[in-house]
Enzyme design. Structure first.
Site, PDB file in Angstrom:
ATOM      1  N   LYS A  33      45.597  44.041  43.905  1.00  0.00           N
ATOM      2  CA  LYS A  33      44.546  44.049  44.924  1.00  0.00           C
ATOM      3  C   LYS A  33      43.275  44.705  44.387  1.00  0.00           C
ATOM      4  O   LYS A  33      42.611  45.482  45.070  1.00  0.00           O
ATOM      5  CB  LYS A  33      45.037  44.768  46.177  1.00  0.00           C
ATOM      6  CG  LYS A  33      46.225  44.077  46.809  1.00  0.00           C
ATOM      7  CD  LYS A  33      46.625  44.705  48.114  1.00  0.00           C
ATOM      8  CE  LYS A  33      47.829  44.051  48.734  1.00  0.00           C
ATOM      9  NZ  LYS A  33      47.755  42.646  48.952  1.00  0.00           N
ATOM     10  N   CYS A  34      42.928  44.369  43.173  1.00  0.00           N
ATOM     11  CA  CYS A  34      41.796  44.966  42.464  1.00  0.00           C
ATOM     12  C   CYS A  34      40.748  43.892  42.193  1.00  0.00           C
ATOM     13  O   CYS A  34      41.072  42.711  42.093  1.00  0.00           O
ATOM     14  CB  CYS A  34      42.318  45.552  41.139  1.00  0.00           C
ATOM     15  SG  CYS A  34      41.072  46.246  40.047  1.00  0.00           S
ATOM     16  N   GLY A  35      39.517  44.295  42.051  1.00  0.00           N
ATOM     17  CA  GLY A  35      38.470  43.346  41.681  1.00  0.00           C
ATOM     18  C   GLY A  35      38.727  42.693  40.335  1.00  0.00           C
ATOM     19  O   GLY A  35      38.226  41.606  40.057  1.00  0.00           O
ATOM     20  N   THR A  37      41.805  41.846  39.326  1.00  0.00           N
ATOM     21  CA  THR A  37      43.065  41.106  39.420  1.00  0.00           C
ATOM     22  C   THR A  37      42.960  39.681  38.870  1.00  0.00           C
ATOM     23  O   THR A  37      43.917  39.203  38.246  1.00  0.00           O
ATOM     24  CB  THR A  37      43.589  41.107  40.871  1.00  0.00           C
ATOM     25  OG1 THR A  37      43.810  42.469  41.266  1.00  0.00           O
ATOM     26  CG2 THR A  37      44.880  40.332  41.017  1.00  0.00           C
TER      27      THR A  37
END
Length: 181
Positions: A33-35, A37
């Protein structure tokens, strides 16, 4: 010492990295759930392109950075497979920073020091600004892992050759990987 002296947990249990002797490894701490990803797609492309020549990408999920990996090991594996077609090994979720970091990651950062995040890119500037405003003072001052998708390139003898920070896209590693294959 080399990375082959370490073990890490998988969904099925403990695995020795000695099983990868003779391979070029790309070890990456990951999050769903990371930028960053979407880098899973580029990592899978590197793996598919070079696996027959001896590259293995190893994903190590961590929930240490803004709680961007909240799922169980099974949920993480399913997410990576369904959303990004990941076929490279994904290990069990664990810490990669601090005193509870997995021994492998303590070793990796002891071998390749932090050299900074490239702030000339929009992603780099945004990440550094976030770290400076939202994380403790001094967060950028040591060699620890700073964020998700830090990458370590390992040669066929198990030596740590290079460290790439989160903002380095997987495609940018192709030349360095090819040099080791």
């Amino acid at each position: 010492m080399s990375v082959y002296d370490y073990k890490a947990m998988t969904r099925q249990g403990e695995k020795s990295l000695a099983e990868y002797k003779g391979k070029v490894l790309l070890i990456v701490n990951t999050a769903s759930k990371c930028g960053f990803t979407p880098q899973y797609k580029g990592l899978e492309k590197l793996y598919e392109t070079y696996k027959d020549q001896g590259l293995v990408v190893l994903g190590f999920p961590s929930n240490q950075f803004d709680e961007q990996e909240p799922g169980t090991d099974d949920e993480i594996h399913k997410f990576c497979s369904i959303n990004y077609g990941v076929t490279f090994p994904i290990f069990a979720k664990g810490d990669v920073r601090g005193e509870n970091a997995q021994p492998l990651f303590k070793y990796l950062i002891s071998q390749k020091k932090y050299r900074g995040i490239d702030e000339s890119t929009p992603d780099g500037k945004e990440l550094v600004d976030f770290i400076k405003s939202d994380l403790p003072a001094g967060y950028l001052d040591d060699d620890s892992i700073k964020w998700n998708f830090t990458k370590f390139l390992i040669d066929r003898e198990g030596n740590v050759v290079q460290r790439y920070e989160s903002t380095t896209e997987p495609e940018e590693l192709a030349k360095d990987i090819e040099a080791l294959l």
